[in-house]
Design a protein around this motif. Structure first.
Motif, PDB file in Angstrom:
ATOM      1  N   SER A 219      -5.441   9.572   3.552  1.00  8.06           N
ATOM      2  CA  SER A 219      -5.398   8.120   3.669  1.00  8.06           C
ATOM      3  C   SER A 219      -5.310   7.492   2.286  1.00  8.06           C
ATOM      4  CB  SER A 219      -6.636   7.591   4.397  1.00  8.06           C
ATOM      5  OG  SER A 219      -7.809   7.893   3.666  1.00  8.06           O
ATOM      6  N   LEU A 220      -4.931   6.228   2.253  1.00 11.70           N
ATOM      7  CA  LEU A 220      -4.796   5.495   1.005  1.00 11.70           C
ATOM      8  C   LEU A 220      -5.646   4.241   1.045  1.00 11.70           C
ATOM      9  CD1 LEU A 220      -0.922   5.743   0.515  1.00 11.70           C
ATOM     10  CD2 LEU A 220      -2.671   6.994  -0.748  1.00 11.70           C
ATOM     11  N   PRO A 221      -6.172   3.802  -0.088  1.00 11.55           N
ATOM     12  CA  PRO A 221      -6.930   2.543  -0.109  1.00 11.55           C
ATOM     13  C   PRO A 221      -6.009   1.368   0.148  1.00 11.55           C
ATOM     14  CG  PRO A 221      -6.624   3.393  -2.335  1.00 11.55           C
ATOM     15  CD  PRO A 221      -6.134   4.463  -1.411  1.00 11.55           C
ATOM     16  N   ASP A 222      -6.597   0.253   0.525  1.00 13.11           N
ATOM     17  CA  ASP A 222      -5.818  -0.950   0.810  1.00 13.11           C
ATOM     18  C   ASP A 222      -5.441  -1.707  -0.460  1.00 13.11           C
ATOM     19  OD1 ASP A 222      -5.970  -0.484   3.541  1.00 13.11           O
ATOM     20  OD2 ASP A 222      -7.890  -1.546   3.712  1.00 13.11           O
ATOM     21  N   GLY A 223      -6.046  -1.349  -1.575  1.00 19.37           N
ATOM     22  CA  GLY A 223      -5.846  -2.092  -2.808  1.00 19.37           C
ATOM     23  C   GLY A 223      -4.546  -1.747  -3.517  1.00 19.37           C
ATOM     24  N   LEU A 224      -4.338  -2.448  -4.617  1.00 20.90           N
ATOM     25  CA  LEU A 224      -3.126  -2.317  -5.415  1.00 20.90           C
ATOM     26  C   LEU A 224      -3.488  -2.576  -6.875  1.00 20.90           C
ATOM     27  CD1 LEU A 224       0.011  -2.459  -6.032  1.00 20.90           C
ATOM     28  CD2 LEU A 224      -0.160  -4.889  -5.440  1.00 20.90           C
ATOM     29  N   LYS A 690      17.080  12.780  -6.257  1.00 21.33           N
ATOM     30  CA  LYS A 690      16.346  14.004  -6.605  1.00 21.33           C
ATOM     31  C   LYS A 690      14.878  13.910  -6.205  1.00 21.33           C
ATOM     32  CE  LYS A 690      19.265  15.275 -10.526  1.00 21.33           C
ATOM     33  NZ  LYS A 690      19.292  15.590 -11.984  1.00 21.33           N
ATOM     34  N   ARG A 691      14.323  12.705  -6.273  1.00 20.59           N
ATOM     35  CA  ARG A 691      12.890  12.543  -5.999  1.00 20.59           C
ATOM     36  C   ARG A 691      12.676  11.367  -5.054  1.00 20.59           C
ATOM     37  NH1 ARG A 691      13.984  13.088 -11.244  1.00 20.59           N
ATOM     38  NH2 ARG A 691      13.477  15.117 -12.168  1.00 20.59           N
ATOM     39  N   ILE A 692      11.764  11.563  -4.134  1.00 21.70           N
ATOM     40  CA  ILE A 692      11.392  10.507  -3.196  1.00 21.70           C
ATOM     41  C   ILE A 692       9.917  10.200  -3.431  1.00 21.70           C
ATOM     42  CG2 ILE A 692      11.213   9.847  -0.776  1.00 21.70           C
ATOM     43  CD1 ILE A 692      13.397  11.899  -0.147  1.00 21.70           C
ATOM     44  N   TYR A 693       9.620   8.929  -3.564  1.00 19.88           N
ATOM     45  CA  TYR A 693       8.254   8.496  -3.856  1.00 19.88           C
ATOM     46  C   TYR A 693       7.644   7.818  -2.631  1.00 19.88           C
ATOM     47  CZ  TYR A 693       9.785   9.219  -8.666  1.00 19.88           C
ATOM     48  OH  TYR A 693      10.279   9.766  -9.828  1.00 19.88           O
ATOM     49  N   TYR A 694       6.343   7.960  -2.515  1.00 22.48           N
ATOM     50  CA  TYR A 694       5.614   7.325  -1.404  1.00 22.48           C
ATOM     51  C   TYR A 694       4.783   6.185  -1.972  1.00 22.48           C
ATOM     52  CZ  TYR A 694       3.176   6.950   3.056  1.00 22.48           C
ATOM     53  OH  TYR A 694       2.697   6.499   4.262  1.00 22.48           O
ATOM     54  N   VAL A 695       4.832   5.015  -1.312  1.00 23.34           N
ATOM     55  CA  VAL A 695       4.066   3.856  -1.757  1.00 23.34           C
ATOM     56  C   VAL A 695       3.131   3.404  -0.641  1.00 23.34           C
ATOM     57  CG1 VAL A 695       5.840   3.077  -3.372  1.00 23.34           C
ATOM     58  CG2 VAL A 695       5.870   2.221  -1.018  1.00 23.34           C
ATOM     59  N   SER A 696       1.998   2.859  -1.031  1.00 25.07           N
ATOM     60  CA  SER A 696       1.028   2.358  -0.056  1.00 25.07           C
ATOM     61  C   SER A 696       1.534   1.067   0.581  1.00 25.07           C
ATOM     62  CB  SER A 696      -0.308   2.103  -0.746  1.00 25.07           C
ATOM     63  OG  SER A 696      -0.180   1.045  -1.684  1.00 25.07           O
TER      64      SER A 696
END
Length: 890
Positions: A219-224, A690-696
């Motif tokens: 899981s990821l936090p809700d913050g940024l 080449k690269r795929i990034y995941y963001v919240s």
């Protein structure tokens, strides 16, 4: 960027010294190391006659701070004595790391005992100790300087421990006092945080630790957190530091802090169901539209550029070049940055203003000016009850300004020709005197009425200015407009009636500020003030800046797309949906006026003119987009869409369903793990990703807003690298992308295929030997099952039991897993040798196993795995070792 040291550009100071033909004191040739550190200076002098030790004396520095009375007279000698000593090293344990408790235990039970005899400072009783004011013993103070750590052979094992853990990201080398500001921010996992001057990234990393500390696996936090810096090279250093955290909740931007974009847009153009987190509607105060959406922050860290004399112990060259004008020169910029931070802060939010300077002109004077400009909207918090074990001094309410050899106690003492450089806000009252001028010889005893220029361009007299209640006046000096604050009749500031007195005393509660001094806790020096926003900032009566200057027009062209550019997998190639509107923010307009306009004035913007300008920009952007799309596919690089920011890779949502579905099927990724809207790339060509990034979710919403306002944010890095394109010498795999080591912890709880559980013996062998044939595993059943996996990336999870367990793999916070490559005949590890060594050592401590070094492995094959992996090594050479990583420049 070029690799290695040769590919790096010289630093700003080094380039300047080169142009001026100045000697770079840091590049002096070093003498051979001496066996006796105490005699190093004499040996250096004898072996290298050109070598000169750093001078640790500056009479101007001593005179300045004696006069400012930052320490009592009886403490002065002790203050100087400590200031001339090397700064002890310090570091912080990553509290969100999987092994942070193991590392803390090793420090408490191993190194504290083994280094007991290495005390070198009379003021220190222990070689290493936890900082008493930092929570949970997660920050540590060392009784050694960086030089001693490198030179002392007894400390070699400890030094290697520090370098390895820092490289992995389990600890961060950071000056002790630099750890203080983030603690006073009171950050929570759901907060939207702005770090305005973030490089080199130690404080940003600390903020990331805080928001991730209580996050459950998968899981990821809700913050940024948005980390910003004005210098591109320092942004690269910031990226290198923070990528060790492997966070999907971070955006790195490259802007002048005083002009950081507001990202405001009319709420009618947003998907209101998806906008939350840091995107807020401003409180209704009669001056702003209720449906406007804006990127606002719960917390703002304003660690501004400063003269840096608080870092004398680690940067002794400052002794040579220090002068009082350094602080005066950055005062206005510091005020501008602090006010921008307040403007971007949510009501109810908290901002920490900090510097690594002891100068009140850079510290209390800036805080006082922020409070005066903000009125009742901002208060200075008394945080003396927080971190009670941190020794700090209260802020000053009285100080002087030094300029051109003169001590100035009030703005009325400033010569007229110096009033463009010395401004009223530098003084405790922040007010100026009324300029008196002789009108003629016939009216020798009468006061003139100098005309002033109002913000509308009309000429009024000084009397009228007082009647209107204004606290500003405008005069002309040599053809240059000068804005001066005029003391209002009801001013409560304490003024000096005698020029021999110490001068003004501020009525503001500046004692709530904190000044940390070196001799209090054997540290560097730092200044901290905590501000709380009570209500929206009111419009400045003098500036009368049109709020429309910071907003997009109410109606946008049909060409405006409400989403980011997408990658499609059509036969005709990638298609790009680009947002072409550019919002003309007030900060952007002021940027060009900074050099000629006083900072008290804001530029008034005509809404109609602004709309016309945006339409032209929009049309131009559309033309550029069409011409780019018409270019032949063979022109690699030239056809890449750069967006608004030239030279910066575009941020693009990755929505190729074919590739995404193949990833889900190959790894058995659960449908509960969201991909849609969370995958981004930095390349608009679907065939060359080449690269795929995941963001919240919070980062995704910020990205959407950024595109809707015309890409006001210049994004240099974001997200967590989760997938990388893979190739193999053994033939094509069924999947084009492998799971990256950074993204594995997030994805692991959702994977059901290509995953195996292994015993400790075989797990250790994998880490030691890197490549093992299926028949050579200790557990034959594991080798057989591994051979049946599909060719490509797989996950190996450590089974804490003694034997291989075929049952369902249980994943929790303590699960240890690594990525591997399943070939035709063997299993190879896709983990660096450094990470493998670290993991072996952590397991030996946790499980009580014998510690085995990779170098001791008989027949160890340190070659790379069979597969060829595209690694991102652009910024890996920015920090060469543990010592370089500690540079904390304010």
């Amino acid at each position: 960027m070029g690799g290695g040291r040769g590919g790096q550009k010289r630093g700003r100071t080094q380039r300047r010294h080169f142009r001026q033909n100045r000697e770079n004191v840091w590049k002096k040739s070093r003498a051979l190391p001496s066996d006796n550190d105490n005699n190093s200076n004499s040996n250096n002098t004898s072996n290298n006659p050109d070598w000169q030790p750093f001078a640790t004396q500056n009479l101007a520095f001593e005179e300045y701070y004696k006069e400012q009375e930052i320490v009592p007279v009886e403490e002065w000698e002790e203050f100087l004595h400590v200031l001339r000593k090397p700064l002890p090293a310090a570091f912080r344990i990553n509290s969100s790391g999987q092994f942070f408790k193991d590392i803390r235990s090793q420090l408490e039970n191993d190194f504290m005992k083994s280094l007991e005899s290495e005390v070198t400072d009379d003021n220190e009783l222990e070689a290493i100790r936890p900082l008493p004011w930092y929570p949970e013993n997660l920050a540590w103070h060392l009784n050694f300087s960086r030089m001693q750590l490198r030179k002392n052979q007894t400390l070699e094992r400890f030094h290697e421990f520090l370098k390895q853990e820092n490289e992995i990201g389990n600890i961060t080398r950071q000056e002790a006092v630099s750890m203080v500001p983030p603690l006073f921010l009171d950050v929570r996992p759901d907060h939207c945080v702005l770090d305005m001057c973030a490089a080199p990234g130690s404080k940003t990393f600390q903020l990331l630790e805080i928001i991730h500390q209580s996050t459950e696996p998968g899981s990821l936090p809700d913050g940024l957190i948005i980390a910003n810096d004005v210098d591109v090279q320092r942004c690269n250093l910031l990226i290198h530091q923070t990528k060790r955290m492997c966070s999907a909740n971070l955006i790195v931007t490259n802007h002048e802090a005083q002009h950081f974009p507001s990202c405001s847009v009319n709420g009618n153009f947003l998907d209101k169901g998806s906008i939350d987190g840091g995107l807020a509607s401003p409180q209704s105060n009669g001056a702003e539209e209720p449906n406007k959406r804006q990127l606002l922050f719960d917390r703002v860290l304003c660690d501004v550029p400063c003269s840096g004399d608080g870092t004398l112990r680690k940067a002794p060259d400052i002794w040579r070049k220090w002068n009082a004008g350094m602080g005066n020169g950055v005062h206005r910029l510091q005020v501008q940055i602090a006010m921008r931070g307040i403007a971007l802060l949510k009501v109810g939010g908290r901002m920490v203003y900090s510097t690594c300077s002891m100068n009140p002109v850079e510290n209390e004077a800036v805080v006082a000016e922020v409070l005066r400009r903000s009125g009742d909207a901002v208060e200075l918090l008394d945080v003396s009850a927080e971190l009670p074990q941190l020794v700090r001094r209260p802020g000053l309410r009285q100080w002087k300004v030094r300029d051109k050899g003169l001590w100035l106690t009030s703005y009325k003492d400033v010569p007229k020709y110096r009033r463009t450089g010395i401004v009223p806000s530098m003084f405790p009252s922040g007010e100026s005197c009324v300029v008196e001028e002789r009108v003629s010889d016939d009216l020798e005893n009468e006061m003139g009425k100098p005309e002033i220029e109002s913000e509308t361009g009309n000429l009024t007299d000084l009397k009228g200015s007082h009647q209107n209640g204004s606290n500003h006046m405008t005069t002309t000096d040599g053809g240059e407009t000068v804005i001066e604050l005029v003391q209002p009749p009801n001013s409560t500031a304490v003024q000096s009636s005698d020029t021999d007195c110490k001068g003004e005393v501020s009525v503001l509660p500046l004692e709530h500020c904190m000044r940390i001094l070196p001799h209090d806790q054997n540290s560097g020096a730092f200044f901290i003030a905590v501000l709380h926003k009570l209500s929206p900032l009111q419009e400045n009566p003098i500036s009368k800046c049109s709020k429309k200057g910071t907003l997009l027009p109410k109606k946008l062209s049909d060409d405006i797309i409400e989403d980011m550019p997408e990658i499609s997998s059509s036969k005709d190639g990638p298609s790009q949906n680009l947002v072409s509107a550019e919002a003309a923010s007030n900060a952007d307009l002021l940027d060009k006026q900074t050099s000629i306009m006083p900072m008290e004035i804001s530029l008034e913007v005509d809404a109609n003119e602004n709309t016309t300008k945006e339409n032209k920009l929009e049309a131009k952007a559309c033309e550029n987009r069409e011409s780019d799309l018409e270019r032949p596919k063979g022109e690699k690089g030239k056809s890449q869409i750069q967006g608004k920011w030239r030279g910066v890779d575009p941020v693009v949502f990755f929505r190729d369903d074919t590739i995404i579905n193949s990833i889900r099927n190959f790894y058995g990724v659960s449908e509960s793990f969201p991909f849609d809207g969370h995958l981004v790339t930095r390349n608009s060509d679907v065939h060359h990703v080449k690269r795929i990034y995941y963001v919240s979710k919070s980062v995704r919403d910020a990205l959407k807003l950024n595109f809707q306002v015309g890409q006001q944010l210049k994004i240099t890095s974001l997200g967590l690298k989760i997938f990388e394109r893979q190739t193999s010498k053994e033939g094509p795999s069924q999947i084009a992308y492998r799971i990256s080591s950074e993204g594995l912890p997030l994805l692991l709880p959702y994977i059901s295929k290509q995953i195996l559980s292994v015993s400790y013996a075989d797990f250790e062998h994998l880490l030691r030997y890197r490549i093992i044939k299926f028949a050579d595993f200790v557990d034959a059943a594991f080798g057989e099952k591994a051979s049946k996996l599909m060719l490509g990336c797989c996950i190996v999870v450590l089974n804490t039991g003694d034997q291989y367990s075929p049952e369902t793999i249980v994943l929790d916070a303590s699960t240890i897993a690594i990525g591997c490559w399943k070939g035709k005949t063997n299993l190879s590890v896709m983990v660096s040798q450094t990470d493998s060594q670290e993991l072996l050592e952590r397991l030996s401590v946790r499980l009580g196993k014998d510690k085995v070094s990779l170098a001791q492995a008989d027949g160890c094959d340190s070659s790379e795995p069979v597969m060829a992996v595209d690694e991102n090594a652009n910024d890996a050479d920015l920090i060469e070792d543990f010592e370089t990583a500690e540079q904390e420049v304010s």
